[in-house]
Write a protein that holds these residues in place. Structure first.
Motif, PDB file in Angstrom:
ATOM      1  N   GLY A   1       0.820  -1.210   0.000  1.00 37.62           N
ATOM      2  CA  GLY A   1       0.000   0.000   0.000  1.00 37.62           C
ATOM      3  C   GLY A   1       0.853   1.258   0.000  1.00 37.62           C
ATOM      4  N   LEU A   2       1.927   1.246   0.799  1.00 37.47           N
ATOM      5  CA  LEU A   2       2.826   2.397   0.854  1.00 37.47           C
ATOM      6  C   LEU A   2       3.614   2.549  -0.448  1.00 37.47           C
ATOM      7  CD1 LEU A   2       4.097   1.892   4.517  1.00 37.47           C
ATOM      8  CD2 LEU A   2       2.691   3.795   3.692  1.00 37.47           C
ATOM      9  N   TYR A   3       4.014   1.427  -1.016  1.00 40.74           N
ATOM     10  CA  TYR A   3       4.817   1.476  -2.244  1.00 40.74           C
ATOM     11  C   TYR A   3       3.999   2.029  -3.410  1.00 40.74           C
ATOM     12  CZ  TYR A   3       8.002  -0.032  -5.953  1.00 40.74           C
ATOM     13  OH  TYR A   3       8.848  -0.052  -7.023  1.00 40.74           O
ATOM     14  N   PHE A   4       2.757   1.554  -3.547  1.00 37.34           N
ATOM     15  CA  PHE A   4       1.931   1.951  -4.696  1.00 37.34           C
ATOM     16  C   PHE A   4       0.964   3.097  -4.388  1.00 37.34           C
ATOM     17  CE2 PHE A   4       2.870  -2.534  -5.990  1.00 37.34           C
ATOM     18  CZ  PHE A   4       3.453  -2.251  -7.223  1.00 37.34           C
ATOM     19  N   SER A   5       0.875   3.500  -3.078  1.00 41.43           N
ATOM     20  CA  SER A   5      -0.151   4.481  -2.665  1.00 41.43           C
ATOM     21  C   SER A   5      -1.522   4.028  -3.147  1.00 41.43           C
ATOM     22  CB  SER A   5       0.173   5.880  -3.216  1.00 41.43           C
ATOM     23  OG  SER A   5       1.350   6.366  -2.644  1.00 41.43           O
ATOM     24  N   GLU A   6      -1.839   2.776  -2.827  1.00 38.94           N
ATOM     25  CA  GLU A   6      -3.059   2.135  -3.315  1.00 38.94           C
ATOM     26  C   GLU A   6      -3.957   1.756  -2.133  1.00 38.94           C
ATOM     27  OE1 GLU A   6      -6.095   0.750  -4.961  1.00 38.94           O
ATOM     28  OE2 GLU A   6      -4.534   1.483  -6.329  1.00 38.94           O
ATOM     29  N   ALA A   7      -5.186   2.278  -2.126  1.00 40.34           N
ATOM     30  CA  ALA A   7      -6.105   2.088  -1.005  1.00 40.34           C
ATOM     31  C   ALA A   7      -6.469   0.623  -0.782  1.00 40.34           C
ATOM     32  CB  ALA A   7      -7.375   2.907  -1.230  1.00 40.34           C
ATOM     33  N   SER A   8      -6.589  -0.167  -1.861  1.00 37.90           N
ATOM     34  CA  SER A   8      -7.025  -1.567  -1.706  1.00 37.90           C
ATOM     35  C   SER A   8      -6.035  -2.369  -0.861  1.00 37.90           C
ATOM     36  CB  SER A   8      -7.193  -2.232  -3.073  1.00 37.90           C
ATOM     37  OG  SER A   8      -5.959  -2.267  -3.774  1.00 37.90           O
ATOM     38  N   TYR A   9      -4.743  -2.038  -0.959  1.00 37.65           N
ATOM     39  CA  TYR A   9      -3.746  -2.728  -0.139  1.00 37.65           C
ATOM     40  C   TYR A   9      -3.913  -2.365   1.341  1.00 37.65           C
ATOM     41  CZ  TYR A   9      -1.100  -4.373  -4.207  1.00 37.65           C
ATOM     42  OH  TYR A   9      -0.698  -5.009  -5.349  1.00 37.65           O
ATOM     43  N   PHE A  10      -4.199  -1.091   1.616  1.00 39.51           N
ATOM     44  CA  PHE A  10      -4.414  -0.681   3.002  1.00 39.51           C
ATOM     45  C   PHE A  10      -5.643  -1.370   3.578  1.00 39.51           C
ATOM     46  CE2 PHE A  10      -2.232   3.393   1.560  1.00 39.51           C
ATOM     47  CZ  PHE A  10      -1.014   3.036   2.125  1.00 39.51           C
ATOM     48  N   GLU A  11      -6.660  -1.533   2.763  1.00 39.69           N
ATOM     49  CA  GLU A  11      -7.872  -2.232   3.204  1.00 39.69           C
ATOM     50  C   GLU A  11      -7.551  -3.695   3.534  1.00 39.69           C
ATOM     51  OE1 GLU A  11     -12.543  -2.785   1.817  1.00 39.69           O
ATOM     52  OE2 GLU A  11     -11.063  -2.045   0.379  1.00 39.69           O
ATOM     53  N   GLN A  12      -6.773  -4.360   2.660  1.00 42.02           N
ATOM     54  CA  GLN A  12      -6.355  -5.738   2.921  1.00 42.02           C
ATOM     55  C   GLN A  12      -5.543  -5.820   4.206  1.00 42.02           C
ATOM     56  OE1 GLN A  12      -4.277  -7.672  -0.367  1.00 42.02           O
ATOM     57  NE2 GLN A  12      -5.488  -6.507  -1.833  1.00 42.02           N
ATOM     58  N   ALA A  13      -4.623  -4.873   4.373  1.00 39.13           N
ATOM     59  CA  ALA A  13      -3.761  -4.866   5.553  1.00 39.13           C
ATOM     60  C   ALA A  13      -4.594  -4.737   6.827  1.00 39.13           C
ATOM     61  CB  ALA A  13      -2.754  -3.729   5.467  1.00 39.13           C
ATOM     62  N   ALA A  14      -5.567  -3.807   6.816  1.00 35.76           N
ATOM     63  CA  ALA A  14      -6.415  -3.607   8.003  1.00 35.76           C
ATOM     64  C   ALA A  14      -7.159  -4.892   8.354  1.00 35.76           C
ATOM     65  CB  ALA A  14      -7.392  -2.462   7.752  1.00 35.76           C
ATOM     66  N   TYR A  15      -7.689  -5.567   7.346  1.00 36.26           N
ATOM     67  CA  TYR A  15      -8.413  -6.823   7.579  1.00 36.26           C
ATOM     68  C   TYR A  15      -7.487  -7.869   8.208  1.00 36.26           C
ATOM     69  CZ  TYR A  15     -10.593 -11.315   6.507  1.00 36.26           C
ATOM     70  OH  TYR A  15     -11.099 -12.583   6.592  1.00 36.26           O
ATOM     71  N   ARG A  16      -6.274  -7.992   7.662  1.00 30.93           N
ATOM     72  CA  ARG A  16      -5.348  -9.010   8.165  1.00 30.93           C
ATOM     73  C   ARG A  16      -4.835  -8.677   9.561  1.00 30.93           C
ATOM     74  NH1 ARG A  16      -1.872  -9.865   2.552  1.00 30.93           N
ATOM     75  NH2 ARG A  16      -3.663 -10.472   1.261  1.00 30.93           N
ATOM     76  N   PHE A  17      -4.615  -7.387   9.824  1.00 24.65           N
ATOM     77  CA  PHE A  17      -4.197  -7.010  11.177  1.00 24.65           C
ATOM     78  C   PHE A  17      -5.295  -7.333  12.191  1.00 24.65           C
ATOM     79  CE2 PHE A  17      -1.018  -4.017   9.194  1.00 24.65           C
ATOM     80  CZ  PHE A  17       0.099  -4.624   9.750  1.00 24.65           C
ATOM     81  N   ARG A  18      -6.549  -7.165  11.788  1.00 23.54           N
ATOM     82  CA  ARG A  18      -7.651  -7.524  12.704  1.00 23.54           C
ATOM     83  C   ARG A  18      -7.651  -9.028  12.979  1.00 23.54           C
ATOM     84  NH1 ARG A  18     -10.544  -3.488   9.746  1.00 23.54           N
ATOM     85  NH2 ARG A  18     -11.459  -5.077   8.399  1.00 23.54           N
ATOM     86  N   LEU A  19      -7.310  -9.825  11.970  1.00 22.59           N
ATOM     87  CA  LEU A  19      -7.194 -11.276  12.189  1.00 22.59           C
ATOM     88  C   LEU A  19      -6.075 -11.576  13.186  1.00 22.59           C
ATOM     89  CD1 LEU A  19      -7.522 -12.771   8.570  1.00 22.59           C
ATOM     90  CD2 LEU A  19      -9.257 -12.747  10.372  1.00 22.59           C
ATOM     91  N   ALA A  20      -4.955 -10.874  13.045  1.00 21.99           N
ATOM     92  CA  ALA A  20      -3.830 -11.072  13.966  1.00 21.99           C
ATOM     93  C   ALA A  20      -4.219 -10.666  15.383  1.00 21.99           C
ATOM     94  CB  ALA A  20      -2.619 -10.269  13.498  1.00 21.99           C
ATOM     95  N   ILE A  21      -4.976  -9.589  15.514  1.00 24.64           N
ATOM     96  CA  ILE A  21      -5.423  -9.124  16.830  1.00 24.64           C
ATOM     97  C   ILE A  21      -6.363 -10.145  17.473  1.00 24.64           C
ATOM     98  CG2 ILE A  21      -6.889  -7.394  17.974  1.00 24.64           C
ATOM     99  CD1 ILE A  21      -5.622  -5.352  15.954  1.00 24.64           C
ATOM    100  N   ALA A  22      -7.207 -10.770  16.651  1.00 26.03           N
ATOM    101  CA  ALA A  22      -8.140 -11.783  17.175  1.00 26.03           C
ATOM    102  C   ALA A  22      -7.376 -12.941  17.804  1.00 26.03           C
ATOM    103  CB  ALA A  22      -9.039 -12.294  16.051  1.00 26.03           C
ATOM    104  N   GLN A  23      -6.166 -13.214  17.304  1.00 28.82           N
ATOM    105  CA  GLN A  23      -5.366 -14.301  17.852  1.00 28.82           C
ATOM    106  C   GLN A  23      -4.508 -13.862  19.033  1.00 28.82           C
ATOM    107  OE1 GLN A  23      -3.150 -16.507  14.947  1.00 28.82           O
ATOM    108  NE2 GLN A  23      -4.969 -17.500  14.185  1.00 28.82           N
ATOM    109  N   ASN A  24      -4.114 -12.606  19.047  1.00 24.46           N
ATOM    110  CA  ASN A  24      -3.261 -12.115  20.137  1.00 24.46           C
ATOM    111  C   ASN A  24      -3.520 -10.632  20.348  1.00 24.46           C
ATOM    112  OD1 ASN A  24      -1.327 -11.621  22.059  1.00 24.46           O
ATOM    113  ND2 ASN A  24       0.425 -11.993  20.742  1.00 24.46           N
TER     114      ASN A  24
END
Length: 693
Positions: free
Chosen positions: A396-419
Motif C-alpha cells: 500500500g505504501l509502495y503503490f499508494s493504493e487504497a485496496s492494499y491498506f484495506e487488505q492490511a487492516a483486515y489481516r491485522f484484525r485477524l492477527a489481533i483476534a489471535q493475540n
C-alpha cells in the motif's frame, strides 16, 4: 510383617510375569490393619518406580497396583491421595497430551473420592489441597479447559488457609504453585488483577525463604506478565534482575548447562528485548543477545529472536540499517534448525521492509511470496498472519493504493483476534487506517487509526514512539478537521516526558505553531519558536527544521506585525532554498507570502521604494511557486496585484486559484483586506456572485 512383604513381592512378580494373582483370597485372609499395611507396601513399591523414572513406567502395571491397593484399603483417604499423587507424577512424565490428560483425570478422580471418604482428613494437612490444585492446573494445561484452572485456585486457597497455622518448606512450594496458577489465569484473561494476585503469592513464598533459581525465574516471569499487561517497564527491569541472578546461580563451568540455566537466559534475552523495544534503543538488547548466543550456542531460536528484535525496531523507526541487521541474523546457519514457519514469517517481513525502504519491487514481491507459501501450509499461524498484514501494508505504501491498506487492516484484525495483548498488530492496524485515511482524505478512516494507536499506547505506555505517532496522526486529522492540534500537543508532551527525542520535539514545536494559527495567540508561537530553535541548534543542517522555524517566525510576525520576525523568517526561507537541491513549491510560496507581509508592513508613502522592492521580490517568489504547481501562490498573487492596482491580472490569478482548489471560503475572500480595492470592481462582484450560485 514378613508375610506382608512376601505377598507384596508375589503381587509384583505376577505383574512382571503376567501371571494371575488371587486378590480375593489375599484380601479375605488379612485383617483390616494388615490390608492397610499391604496397600502401603504396594504403594511404596510404585512410588520407588515412579520417582526414579525419567520416562513413564508401564501404565498397566501401575494401574493394576493402584487398583489392588484401593481394594485392600478402600476407606483410607491418605492412601488414595498417595495414589492420586502417583498418577499426577506419571502424567508429568508422559509426552503424549492424550496420555497426560488421562493420567491427570485419573488423579483427579482419586483425590475427589478421597475427600468424599474422609473430608476431615483434608483439614489436617495443606499437602493434599496443594496436590489437588496442581492436578487441576495440569489438567487445564493438558486439555485446554480454563474451568479446571479456576477450580485449582480454590484448592490452593484452602491449602494456604491451613498452612498459615504451620508454615513449612512445603508451604513455600504451595505459594509458589499458587502464584503460577494466578499468573497463568492472568495471561489467559489479560486481567491485571489476576497477575497482581499471582505476584502476591510469589512475594509470600519469597518471604517464607523460597530462593531456588527456578523460583526466581518463575517470579521473574510473573513480573514480565504484569509489565506486559500494564506496560510499566519497572516490572520488566525487576524481572531481569531475577533472571540474571538465576543464571549466575545455575552456571556450570564444565559447559553442560541445566534446563533452568537455559530457561533463565532465554527469558532474560526476551525481557531485555521487550525493554529495548519500549525505549527504542538497541545497544543493550544487542549485547544481551550476543552474550546469550555465546552462553547457549545450541539454542538456535535465539537467532530468530535477535532478528525479530531488529525487524521491529526497523519497522517502527523506519531504519533500513536495522532491517539489514535483522536479515543478517535471520540468515545465520543456525536458523536452519528453527521452526520453518516462524523463519518464513520473519524472513518474509525482512525482505518486505527492505524492499519498501530501498524501493525495490522485486524484493517486496519475494517477501510476499515467501509469506504466502508458508501461509498455504499453516493458514492459522499467528506470526504468518501478521507477516501477511505487514506485506499488504508495505505494498500500500509502495503503490499508494487504497485496496492494499484495506487488505492490511483486515489481516491485522485477524492477527489481533489471535493475540490482542501484543502492541504490534494494533500498531500495524493504526498505520493501515492512517495511511488509507490520508490517501483518501477521509477523517473516518483516520479516526479508526486513532482508536488503534490508543490501544497500542495502552499496551505500551512507556513507549515514547507510540505517543509521538499518536500526536502525528492527530495532526494529520487536523489537516482535514481543524481542532486537533491541542490534543496532538498533549501526546507529544507525553512522548517527550519519556525521552527528549529531537524528532518528537520538532513535532511538538510544529503542533504549537499550528495551534497558534487556530487560536490566533502569540503565546503558542513563542513556545513553538523556543522549541524549534532548540531543535535547530542541535540540527543546524536540517532543511525541514529550518523551514518549520521560518514558518513559526512568519506566523508570529504576521499576527503581531513584527517586522523583525518577518525578516528573520525570510532569511530562513532563503537559506532553505539555497540548501535544497530540488525546488519546493511550498517553500517558495511561504517565502513570497512572508515578503508580501513585510512589504505591506514597512510601506511608507514618503519612501515607497523599499516596500516596492520587497513586493517585487515577493512577486518573483510567488511566481516561481505558481509555476511549480502551488495553488495558494495564485491566491497570494491575486492579493499582490490587487494591492498594486493591477486588477485584471489579480482577477486572472484569483481564477487560477479556484482552478487549483486553493480558493479560500467566500466569507474569507470578502473580509481579506488585501482584496479591498479589487472587491470594488465589476469583474470581482460577478465572480463572487457566480460562486454564490
Amino acid at each position: 510383617m514378613e508375610n506382608l512383604n512376601r505377598l507384596c513381592t508375589q503381587f509384583k512378580d505376577s505383574l512382571i510375569k503376567e501371571e494371575s494373582f488371587d486378590r480375593e483370597n489375599v484380601i479375605g485372609s488379612l485383617n483390616s490393619e494388615d490390608r492397610v499395611e499391604l496397600a502401603n507396601l504396594i504403594l511404596q513399591e510404585c512410588e520407588k518406580v515412579v520417582i526414579n523414572s525419567v520416562r513413564p513406567p508401564s501404565e498397566e502395571m501401575v494401574l493394576h497396583s493402584l487398583s489392588f491397593a484401593e481394594e485392600l484399603a478402600p476407606s483410607s483417604a491418605e492412601l488414595i491421595c498417595r495414589e492420586a499423587a502417583l498418577l499426577f507424577r506419571i502424567g508429568l512424565l508422559q509426552s503424549a497430551q492424550a496420555k497426560k490428560g488421562r493420567s491427570f483425570l485419573l488423579a483427579l478422580d482419586k483425590i475427589t473420592r478421597a475427600e468424599v471418604i474422609d473430608d476431615t482428613f483434608f483439614e489436617k494437612k495443606p499437602l493434599w489441597w496443594h496436590l489437588w490444585g496442581n492436578i487441576l492446573v495440569a489438567l487445564s494445561q493438558s486439555i485446554g479447559d480454563e474451568t479446571y484452572l479456576v477450580n485449582a485456585l480454590t484448592k490452593f486457597e484452602r491449602g494456604a488457609q491451613i498452612a498459615e497455622k504451620d508454615e513449612t518448606s512445603l508451604t513455600m512450594q504451595l505459594y509458589w504453585d499458587f502464584g503460577k496458577a494466578w499468573i497463568q489465569l492472568g495471561k489467559n484473561s489479560q486481567e491485571i488483577v489476576d497477575v497482581q494476585k499471582g505476584i502476591e503469592k510469589f512475594r509470600k513464598a519469597a518471604s517464607l525463604g523460597c530462593s531456588e533459581p527456578s523460583f526466581r525465574i518463575d517470579y521473574g516471569e510473573s513480573l514480565v506478565a504484569l509489565g506486559t499487561i500494564n506496560g510499566e517497564t519497572c516490572f520488566l527491569e525487576e524481572a531481569t534482575k531475577k533472571f540474571k541472578r538465576a543464571i549466575s546461580e545455575t552456571y556450570s563451568p564444565d559447559g553442560d548447562q541445566s534446563p533452568t540455566h537455559v530457561r533463565g537466559w532465554m527469558l532474560y534475552a526476551k525481557t531485555v528485548q521487550k525493554l529495548a523495544e519500549c525505549r527504542g534503543e538497541e545497544e543493550e538488547a544487542d549485547k544481551v543477545f550476543q552474550d546469550a548466543i555465546i552462553a547457549l550456542p545450541d539454542q538456535a531460536e535465539l537467532w530468530l529472536d535477535w532478528g525479530e528484535f531488529f525487524l521491529r525496531l526497523g519497522w517502527i523507526q523506519k531504519n533500513v540499517s536495522f532491517i539489514e541487521t535483522a536479515l543478517e541474523k535471520l540468515t545465520s546457519a543456525k536458523v536452519s534448525e528453527c521452526d520453518p514457519l516462524r523463519t518464513s514469517a520473519l524472513l518474509g517481513q525482512g525482505m518486505t521492509f527492505l524492499g519498501l525502504f530501498i524501493e525495490d519491487l522485486k524484493l517486496l514481491r519475494e517477501g510476499e511470496e515467501r509469506i504466502s507459501a508458508a501461509l498455504d501450509i499453516a493458514p492459522e499461524n499467528s506470526e504468518l498472519i501478521l507477516a501477511s498484514a505487514l506485506s499488504a501494508l508495505a505494498f500500500g505504501l509502495y503503490f499508494s493504493e487504497a485496496s492494499y491498506f484495506e487488505q492490511a487492516a483486515y489481516r491485522f484484525r485477524l492477527a489481533i483476534a489471535q493475540n490482542s495483548s501484543s502492541p504490534y498488530p494494533w500498531y500495524g492496524l493504526f498505520q493501515s487506517y492512517l495511511f488509507w485515511g490520508v490517501l483518501k482524505k477521509n477523517s473516518g478512516l483516520i479516526q479508526k487509526g486513532l482508536q488503534a494507536i490508543a490501544r497500542t499506547v495502552e499496551l505500551t505506555p512507556r513507549s515514547g514512539h507510540f505517543w509521538n505517532e499518536w500526536g502525528v496522526a492527530l495532526m494529520q486529522l487536523d489537516s482535514i478537521e481543524k481542532g486537533q492540534a491541542g490534543k496532538a500537543i498533549e501526546k507529544f508532551k507525553q512522548a517527550i516526558a519519556i525521552k527528549e527525542d529531537l524528532g518528537w520535539l520538532f513535532n511538538y514545536g510544529s503542533a504549537l505553531d499550528a495551534l497558534g494559527d487556530q487560536k490566533g495567540d502569540e503565546f503558542y508561537y513563542d513556545k513553538a519558536i523556543h522549541m524549534l530553535s532548540h531543535v535547530y541548534e542541535k540540527r543546524p543542517n536540517s532543511g525541514r527544521v529550518r523551514y518549520q522555524l521560518a514558518l513559526a517566525y512568519s506566523h508570529r510576525g504576521e499576527l503581531t506585525s513584527n517586522v523583525e520576525n518577518l525578516y528573520h523568517a525570510a532569511d530562513l526561507f532563503e537559506a532553505v532554498v539555497r540548501q535544497e537541491q530540488d525546488d519546493d513549491d511550498v517553500v517558495w510560496c511561504e517565502w513570497g507570502y512572508t515578503l508580501l507581509n513585510l512589504a505591506e508592513l514597512i510601506s511608507d508613502p514618503v519612501h515607497p521604494e523599499k516596500g516596492q522592492e520587497l513586493r517585487k521580490e515577493a512577486e518573483s517568489r510567488l511566481m516561481r511557486a505558481a509555476k511549480l504547481g502551488n495553488g495558494p501562490a495564485n491566491y497570494h498573487l491575486a492579493c499582490l496585484y490587487s494591492l498594486s492596482g493591477i486588477y485584471n491580472v489579480a482577477m486572472d490569478y484569483l481564477k487560477r486559484a479556484e482552478l487549483s482548489a486553493a480558493l479560500p471560503a467566500i466569507e474569507d475572500i470578502e473580509s481579506d483586506e488585501w482584496l479591498e480595492d479589487l472587491r470594488q470592481t465589476t469583474a470581482f462582484q460577478e465572480f463572487l456572485e457566480f460562486r454564490r450560485g
